[in-house]
Design a protein around this motif. Structure first.
Motif, PDB file in Angstrom:
ATOM      1  N   GLU A  14       0.951  -1.230   0.143  1.00  0.00           N
ATOM      2  CA  GLU A  14       0.117   0.242   0.003  1.00  0.00           C
ATOM      3  C   GLU A  14       0.792   1.049  -0.033  1.00  0.00           C
ATOM      4  OE1 GLU A  14      -4.046  -1.571   2.104  1.00  0.00           O
ATOM      5  OE2 GLU A  14      -2.472  -0.762   3.364  1.00  0.00           O
ATOM      6  N   GLY A  15       0.372   2.299  -0.194  1.00  0.00           N
ATOM      7  CA  GLY A  15       1.063   3.669  -0.240  1.00  0.00           C
ATOM      8  C   GLY A  15       2.219   3.718   0.728  1.00  0.00           C
ATOM      9  N   PRO A  16       2.010   3.517   1.829  1.00  0.00           N
ATOM     10  CA  PRO A  16       3.159   3.525   3.108  1.00  0.00           C
ATOM     11  C   PRO A  16       4.467   2.826   2.780  1.00  0.00           C
ATOM     12  CG  PRO A  16       1.129   3.530   4.162  1.00  0.00           C
ATOM     13  CD  PRO A  16       0.826   3.237   2.735  1.00  0.00           C
ATOM     14  N   THR A  17       4.312   1.773   1.805  1.00  0.00           N
ATOM     15  CA  THR A  17       5.546   1.032   1.658  1.00  0.00           C
ATOM     16  C   THR A  17       6.257   1.755   0.427  1.00  0.00           C
ATOM     17  OG1 THR A  17       4.065  -0.358  -0.154  1.00  0.00           O
ATOM     18  CG2 THR A  17       4.179  -1.106   2.175  1.00  0.00           C
ATOM     19  N   ALA A  18       5.927   2.729  -0.037  1.00  0.00           N
ATOM     20  CA  ALA A  18       6.472   3.521  -1.198  1.00  0.00           C
ATOM     21  C   ALA A  18       8.122   3.713  -1.035  1.00  0.00           C
ATOM     22  CB  ALA A  18       6.020   4.776  -1.324  1.00  0.00           C
ATOM     23  N   PRO A  43       5.592  12.659  -2.894  1.00  0.00           N
ATOM     24  CA  PRO A  43       4.569  11.390  -2.694  1.00  0.00           C
ATOM     25  C   PRO A  43       3.901  11.052  -3.826  1.00  0.00           C
ATOM     26  CG  PRO A  43       4.333  13.288  -0.904  1.00  0.00           C
ATOM     27  CD  PRO A  43       5.294  13.856  -1.897  1.00  0.00           C
ATOM     28  N   ALA A  44       3.488  11.908  -4.779  1.00  0.00           N
ATOM     29  CA  ALA A  44       2.856  11.681  -5.841  1.00  0.00           C
ATOM     30  C   ALA A  44       3.352  10.760  -6.890  1.00  0.00           C
ATOM     31  CB  ALA A  44       2.363  12.741  -6.719  1.00  0.00           C
ATOM     32  N   THR A  45       4.793  11.045  -6.998  1.00  0.00           N
ATOM     33  CA  THR A  45       5.561  10.157  -8.066  1.00  0.00           C
ATOM     34  C   THR A  45       5.891   9.067  -7.207  1.00  0.00           C
ATOM     35  OG1 THR A  45       6.558  12.002  -9.176  1.00  0.00           O
ATOM     36  CG2 THR A  45       7.826  10.134  -9.199  1.00  0.00           C
ATOM     37  N   ALA A  46       6.378   9.087  -5.922  1.00  0.00           N
ATOM     38  CA  ALA A  46       6.827   7.672  -5.207  1.00  0.00           C
ATOM     39  C   ALA A  46       5.690   6.808  -5.182  1.00  0.00           C
ATOM     40  CB  ALA A  46       7.205   8.249  -3.652  1.00  0.00           C
ATOM     41  N   VAL A  47       4.530   7.182  -5.143  1.00  0.00           N
ATOM     42  CA  VAL A  47       3.265   5.922  -4.920  1.00  0.00           C
ATOM     43  C   VAL A  47       3.405   5.299  -6.247  1.00  0.00           C
ATOM     44  CG1 VAL A  47       1.314   7.393  -5.723  1.00  0.00           C
ATOM     45  CG2 VAL A  47       1.025   5.633  -3.886  1.00  0.00           C
ATOM     46  N   LYS A  48       3.550   5.865  -7.186  1.00  0.00           N
ATOM     47  CA  LYS A  48       3.672   4.960  -8.482  1.00  0.00           C
ATOM     48  C   LYS A  48       4.619   3.757  -8.489  1.00  0.00           C
ATOM     49  CE  LYS A  48       2.595   9.164 -11.480  1.00  0.00           C
ATOM     50  NZ  LYS A  48       1.310   8.776 -11.628  1.00  0.00           N
ATOM     51  N   ALA A  49       5.621   3.796  -7.604  1.00  0.00           N
ATOM     52  CA  ALA A  49       6.478   2.500  -7.617  1.00  0.00           C
ATOM     53  C   ALA A  49       5.796   1.608  -6.729  1.00  0.00           C
ATOM     54  CB  ALA A  49       7.548   2.872  -6.725  1.00  0.00           C
ATOM     55  N   GLU A  59      -4.841   4.318  -7.138  1.00  0.00           N
ATOM     56  CA  GLU A  59      -3.836   5.406  -7.044  1.00  0.00           C
ATOM     57  C   GLU A  59      -4.071   6.527  -6.099  1.00  0.00           C
ATOM     58  OE1 GLU A  59      -0.314   7.913  -9.593  1.00  0.00           O
ATOM     59  OE2 GLU A  59      -1.313   6.039 -10.356  1.00  0.00           O
ATOM     60  N   LYS A  60      -5.192   7.122  -6.104  1.00  0.00           N
ATOM     61  CA  LYS A  60      -5.402   8.496  -5.363  1.00  0.00           C
ATOM     62  C   LYS A  60      -5.631   7.929  -4.040  1.00  0.00           C
ATOM     63  CE  LYS A  60      -8.961  11.740  -5.036  1.00  0.00           C
ATOM     64  NZ  LYS A  60      -9.437  11.870  -3.640  1.00  0.00           N
ATOM     65  N   THR A  61      -6.451   6.731  -3.595  1.00  0.00           N
ATOM     66  CA  THR A  61      -6.435   6.276  -2.369  1.00  0.00           C
ATOM     67  C   THR A  61      -5.049   6.036  -1.545  1.00  0.00           C
ATOM     68  OG1 THR A  61      -8.810   5.496  -2.840  1.00  0.00           O
ATOM     69  CG2 THR A  61      -7.622   4.681  -0.811  1.00  0.00           C
ATOM     70  N   GLU A  62      -4.210   5.375  -2.491  1.00  0.00           N
ATOM     71  CA  GLU A  62      -2.912   5.067  -1.886  1.00  0.00           C
ATOM     72  C   GLU A  62      -2.012   6.179  -1.813  1.00  0.00           C
ATOM     73  OE1 GLU A  62      -2.581   2.335  -0.507  1.00  0.00           O
ATOM     74  OE2 GLU A  62      -4.555   1.436  -1.171  1.00  0.00           O
ATOM     75  N   ARG A  63      -2.058   7.415  -2.756  1.00  0.00           N
ATOM     76  CA  ARG A  63      -1.443   8.630  -2.508  1.00  0.00           C
ATOM     77  C   ARG A  63      -1.845   9.336  -1.086  1.00  0.00           C
ATOM     78  NH1 ARG A  63      -2.776  13.265  -3.757  1.00  0.00           N
ATOM     79  NH2 ARG A  63      -4.434  12.818  -5.102  1.00  0.00           N
ATOM     80  N   GLU A  64      -2.859   9.212  -0.982  1.00  0.00           N
ATOM     81  CA  GLU A  64      -3.600   9.863   0.141  1.00  0.00           C
ATOM     82  C   GLU A  64      -3.476   9.294   1.499  1.00  0.00           C
ATOM     83  OE1 GLU A  64      -7.744  10.332  -0.487  1.00  0.00           O
ATOM     84  OE2 GLU A  64      -7.415  12.096  -2.009  1.00  0.00           O
ATOM     85  N   ARG A  65      -3.204   7.963   1.429  1.00  0.00           N
ATOM     86  CA  ARG A  65      -2.701   7.195   2.654  1.00  0.00           C
ATOM     87  C   ARG A  65      -1.412   7.338   2.890  1.00  0.00           C
ATOM     88  NH1 ARG A  65      -5.352   2.306   3.681  1.00  0.00           N
ATOM     89  NH2 ARG A  65      -5.761   1.811   1.458  1.00  0.00           N
ATOM     90  N   LEU A 104       2.818   9.988   6.111  1.00  0.00           N
ATOM     91  CA  LEU A 104       4.021  10.931   6.193  1.00  0.00           C
ATOM     92  C   LEU A 104       3.749  12.082   7.338  1.00  0.00           C
ATOM     93  CD1 LEU A 104       5.261  11.030   2.641  1.00  0.00           C
ATOM     94  CD2 LEU A 104       6.205   9.638   4.429  1.00  0.00           C
ATOM     95  N   ARG A 105       2.566  12.517   7.267  1.00  0.00           N
ATOM     96  CA  ARG A 105       2.332  13.749   8.029  1.00  0.00           C
ATOM     97  C   ARG A 105       1.968  13.511   9.476  1.00  0.00           C
ATOM     98  NH1 ARG A 105      -1.800  14.605   5.258  1.00  0.00           N
ATOM     99  NH2 ARG A 105      -3.490  13.710   6.632  1.00  0.00           N
ATOM    100  N   GLU A 106       1.325  12.465   9.614  1.00  0.00           N
ATOM    101  CA  GLU A 106       1.152  12.184  11.160  1.00  0.00           C
ATOM    102  C   GLU A 106       1.822  11.396  11.936  1.00  0.00           C
ATOM    103  OE1 GLU A 106      -1.705  13.771  12.492  1.00  0.00           O
ATOM    104  OE2 GLU A 106      -2.525  14.760  10.847  1.00  0.00           O
TER     105      GLU A 106
END
Length: 337
Positions: free
Chosen positions: A37-41, A252-258, A268-274, A279-281
């Motif tokens: 998922e997104g956080p594994t970017a 993050p937007a580019t990183a999530v593509k990996a 992709e939108k969900t995983e970028r927001e995740r 990262l933020r919290e």
């Protein structure tokens, strides 16, 4: 003639050197706590940009089934490194003293352990859980902190009905009103509930670190034998991971593509927001901004070990230095985000 002999000698040496095979990369199997998922970017960015390869590492990544159950995979050496909950590592070490497993890099400075609920349930503080049904997967890292959360907030545990639920049905049961609250990671529960059609303004999160817990969250753990025999490989893995994380924080937007290359059925939108939420919290906290990612505050870690011991009976209470080491981290200047 001398020149000819010298030239021939040099040619022979060059040929001999060329004939020597290059040293093989060190193979590392890295165990995640959950799905791609997104956080594994950061890890996949490090793979795709060749950061691990530049450190002489051949890294493969496997999914997991929770931030608790995967720890034995690293302890026995099925995986050399993994990404798991530090607090669960503390308990695992106490129950398996022959396994000197350590966290070598902290990622979730502010742990995502939380109680998730819906506003209509009227649960606005921990004591409101009394008289309610709490859905909690047994292998969940947040539920592993439940007893400490109970103690810190004066909850009468006998008044809370705990229902052991599987991860796939956790959010659906909350959405359907079959449970009043659930345990989990903020970024898993939030986006899973959104996918069930629950409006964002109806989702309520009680983040445990806001209610008396001084705990840390997930970090990188390493098999003790691998650490002993391959210290430079561990340092290299951490350096490369930090580079991947720094790139992820910047874009993050580019990183999530990996990630999406390995998670083709995801959104992709969900995983970028995740990813951005994590990262933020949980990663780029004020403390990390000042001190760099990867290290811990020794006093806070010692307090967290004490806090675990309030509701977990240690066989042999550890010191903070037993469960975490910063020996393999690069200098703080190289860990800034």
């Amino acid at each position: 003639m001398i020149r000819s002999v010298l030239a021939g000698t040099i040619a022979s040496l060059v040929a001999a050197v060329a004939a020597v095979p290059a040293l093989a990369d060190t193979d590392i199997k890295f165990a995640l706590d959950w799905k791609f998922e997104g956080p594994t970017a950061p890890y996949f960015v490090a793979i795709d940009k060749g950061y691990y390869k530049a450190e002489g590492l051949n890294v493969s990544i496997d999914t997991g089934a929770g931030s608790v159950s995967g720890i034995p995979r690293v302890a026995v050496g099925t995986h050399q490194l993994g990404f798991f909950d530090l607090n669960s590592v503390v308990r695992f070490r106490d129950q398996n003293p022959e396994k000197d497993i350590k966290v070598v890099m902290m990622l979730y400075d502010r742990p995502p352990f939380a109680i998730g609920t819906l506003k209509k349930a009227g649960i606005t503080k921990p004591k409101d859980l009394e008289g309610r049904i709490l859905g909690a997967p047994a292998a969940d890292g947040a539920f592993a902190q439940w007893k400490a959360f109970v103690q810190a907030n004066g909850i009468d545990e006998s008044k809370v009905k705990i229902e052991n639920v599987g991860f796939p049905v956790r959010e659906p049961m909350l959405a359907d009103g079959k449970v009043d609250a659930i345990t989990g990671f903020t970024f898993s529960m939030h986006f899973n509930l959104l996918q069930k059609g629950i409006p964002a303004d109806q989702i309520q999160m009680l983040v445990m670190s806001d209610y008396g817990l001084s705990l840390y969250g997930n970090g990188i753990i390493v098999n003790p034998d691998f650490l002993k025999n391959n210290p430079e490989a561990v340092k290299g893995f951490i350096r490369a991971t930090i580079k991947g994380l720094q790139d992820t924080v910047k874009d993050p937007a580019t990183a999530v593509k990996a990630v999406m290359k390995r998670y083709e059925t995801g959104d992709e939108k969900t995983e970028r927001e995740r990813l951005e939420l994590v990262l933020r919290e949980h990663v780029v906290t004020p403390w990390v901004k000042q001190n760099g990612v990867g290290d811990v505050d020794p006093a806070r870690l010692a307090k967290s070990v004490d806090q675990i011991g309030v509701t977990y009976e240690y066989k042999n209470k550890p010191f903070a230095i037993d469960v975490f080491t910063n020996k393999y981290l690069p200098p703080a200047a190289d860990r800034k985000l």
